[in-house]
Scaffold this motif. Structure first.
Motif, PDB file in Angstrom:
ATOM      1  N   ARG A  49      -9.815   4.013   6.499  1.00 18.92           N
ATOM      2  CA  ARG A  49     -10.796   2.975   6.827  1.00 18.92           C
ATOM      3  C   ARG A  49     -10.566   1.724   5.982  1.00 18.92           C
ATOM      4  O   ARG A  49     -10.500   0.603   6.519  1.00 18.92           O
ATOM      5  N   SER A  50     -10.417   1.901   4.679  1.00 22.52           N
ATOM      6  CA  SER A  50     -10.229   0.751   3.790  1.00 22.52           C
ATOM      7  C   SER A  50      -8.901   0.056   4.056  1.00 22.52           C
ATOM      8  O   SER A  50      -8.813  -1.178   3.989  1.00 22.52           O
ATOM      9  N   LYS A 101      -3.726   8.035   3.812  1.00 21.77           N
ATOM     10  CA  LYS A 101      -4.266   9.370   4.085  1.00 21.77           C
ATOM     11  C   LYS A 101      -5.652   9.556   3.476  1.00 21.77           C
ATOM     12  O   LYS A 101      -6.526  10.188   4.074  1.00 21.77           O
ATOM     13  N   SER A 102      -5.863   9.021   2.285  1.00 16.98           N
ATOM     14  CA  SER A 102      -7.124   9.250   1.579  1.00 16.98           C
ATOM     15  C   SER A 102      -8.231   8.306   2.017  1.00 16.98           C
ATOM     16  O   SER A 102      -9.414   8.654   1.957  1.00 16.98           O
ATOM     17  N   ASP A 103      -7.868   7.102   2.481  1.00 16.90           N
ATOM     18  CA  ASP A 103      -8.899   6.121   2.831  1.00 16.90           C
ATOM     19  C   ASP A 103      -8.383   5.168   3.905  1.00 16.90           C
ATOM     20  O   ASP A 103      -8.213   3.970   3.668  1.00 16.90           O
ATOM     21  N   GLN A 138      -9.270  -2.092   7.103  1.00 15.86           N
ATOM     22  CA  GLN A 138     -10.045  -3.287   6.749  1.00 15.86           C
ATOM     23  C   GLN A 138      -9.205  -4.258   5.921  1.00 15.86           C
ATOM     24  O   GLN A 138      -9.282  -5.468   6.114  1.00 15.86           O
ATOM     25  N   ASP A 139      -8.405  -3.724   5.012  1.00 18.20           N
ATOM     26  CA  ASP A 139      -7.538  -4.571   4.191  1.00 18.20           C
ATOM     27  C   ASP A 139      -6.531  -5.316   5.049  1.00 18.20           C
ATOM     28  O   ASP A 139      -6.284  -6.511   4.856  1.00 18.20           O
ATOM     29  N   LEU A 189      -9.749   4.530  13.836  1.00 20.13           N
ATOM     30  CA  LEU A 189      -9.680   5.774  13.073  1.00 20.13           C
ATOM     31  C   LEU A 189      -9.338   6.959  13.979  1.00 20.13           C
ATOM     32  O   LEU A 189      -8.593   7.866  13.576  1.00 20.13           O
ATOM     33  N   GLN A 224      -2.476   5.222  -7.043  1.00 26.79           N
ATOM     34  CA  GLN A 224      -3.382   6.351  -7.293  1.00 26.79           C
ATOM     35  C   GLN A 224      -4.033   6.272  -8.669  1.00 26.79           C
ATOM     36  O   GLN A 224      -4.567   7.264  -9.144  1.00 26.79           O
ATOM     37  N   ARG A 245      -2.512   6.410   0.115  1.00 30.83           N
ATOM     38  CA  ARG A 245      -3.782   5.690   0.251  1.00 30.83           C
ATOM     39  C   ARG A 245      -4.233   5.672   1.710  1.00 30.83           C
ATOM     40  O   ARG A 245      -5.431   5.764   1.991  1.00 30.83           O
ATOM     41  N   THR A 302       0.846  -1.188   0.000  1.00 29.35           N
ATOM     42  CA  THR A 302       0.000   0.000   0.000  1.00 29.35           C
ATOM     43  C   THR A 302       0.884   1.240   0.000  1.00 29.35           C
ATOM     44  O   THR A 302       2.107   1.147  -0.119  1.00 29.35           O
TER      45      THR A 302
END
Length: 312
Positions: free
Chosen positions: A210-211, A206-208, A214-215, A233, A311, A204, A200
């Motif tokens: 949460r995902s 910073k932008s998401d 979960q990943d 979070l 991205q 990524r 990752t």
């Protein structure tokens, strides 16, 4: 820091089909004993290894993964320094006092271990690519990483450069290091589809975030509730991380002060954490020079920066 060419004891030829004899590998001078110990280090099946280039969100991901591995035990995380809960492999060499194993601290950790390292793939333990435990890799835009590393060195008073412009110029001119910068990431990027690799980027996260959480849970076969996710979070937000004394590497700073008789005035390891924050510090000329260096390197590896940053 003086560097020398390294020929490792073995190469990860079973995971990447490439001519390893042509792969330039450098590390600091007089590190061969340590690297031999690392190469021969026993890797456990339930290990999780966090690999990054410096200043690419390592601490952020380190805290995230430790919490996932330890059933979201926020109270314990707030009581103990992160670097004691999850060892930094190269820091073991700094702490080595001439007795016992060079990497005794990581060796003595209870399972499941979370071990972090900035070493490139061919210098990591050989069992890493035979046993294939879980490996997490995080990349970051080099322009932000360069700026962050400059201020990191200033914090420890380890830079002889008077300004960021000189440091950035030296960074992109130092062939044996900067050429390795993209070798480091592209080798793990090439392995991103392997089931034992989770790749990752800081961007990524910073932008998401949460995902990404979960990943990571899915990657490590851990369940997470919505309540735990909300706690994560909050705990992993920039404000909380920056104000958390257990995630600012204060313990490491104290060890360096003790061993090298240094004084460290700024105890905050986490600085700004912005995407594109380099624009606040680098001149247009600096940025153009770094962009040209990156474009040449990326073309040689036949990959784009957006690809590496996930991205697209």
């Amino acid at each position: 820091m003086e560097r020398e060419k390294i020929i490792p004891k073995s190469y990860p030829s079973n995971v990447l089909n490439q001519n390893w004899s042509q792969r330039p590998i450098y590390n600091k001078t007089n590190s061969k004993k340590f690297l031999k110990a690392v190469n021969e280090m026993e890797v456990r099946d339930d290990d999780v290894w966090l690999i990054t280039l410096p200043k690419c969100g390592t601490t952020w991901m380190q805290e995230l993964v430790w919490l996932v591995l330890n059933n979201f035990d926020f109270e314990s995380a707030k009581q103990e320094h992160l670097e004691l809960r999850s060892r930094f492999l190269e820091f073991e060499e700094v702490l080595y006092d001439g007795e016992g194993s060079i990497i005794k601290y990581s060796t003595e950790m209870k399972s499941p271990r979370l071990v972090k390292s900035h070493l490139p793939l061919p210098l990591l333990p050989s069992q890493l690519w035979t046993k294939k435990p879980k490996v997490i890799y995080v990349f970051r835009n080099p322009k932000d990483a360069i700026v962050s590393f400059y201020y990191h060195l200033r914090r420890y008073k380890e830079t002889t450069f008077l300004n960021l412009t000189d440091y950035a110029q030296d960074f992109i001119n130092e062939d044996m290091l900067t050429h390795q910068h993209f070798l480091h990431v592209t080798e793990f990027y090439a392995l991103r589809e392997e089931p034992w690799i989770y790749y990752t980027s800081y961007e990524r996260m910073k932008s998401d975030l949460r995902s990404v959480i979960q990943d990571v849970c899915k990657f490590l076969n851990k369940n997470i509730t919505e309540t735990q996710l909300q706690q994560m979070l909050h705990h992993l937000s920039f404000e909380e991380m920056k104000n958390n004394s257990k995630t600012n590497h204060i313990w490491e700073a104290q060890q360096l002060c003790r061993i090298f008789n240094k004084e460290i005035e700024d105890v905050s390891f986490i600085r700004k954490g912005k995407i594109g924050g380099y624009k606040d510090d680098l001149t247009d000329e600096d940025i153009n020079k770094i962009d040209n260096w990156m474009n040449n390197e990326l073309q040689s590896h036949n990959v784009g920066l957006d690809d590496l940053l996930l991205q697209k």
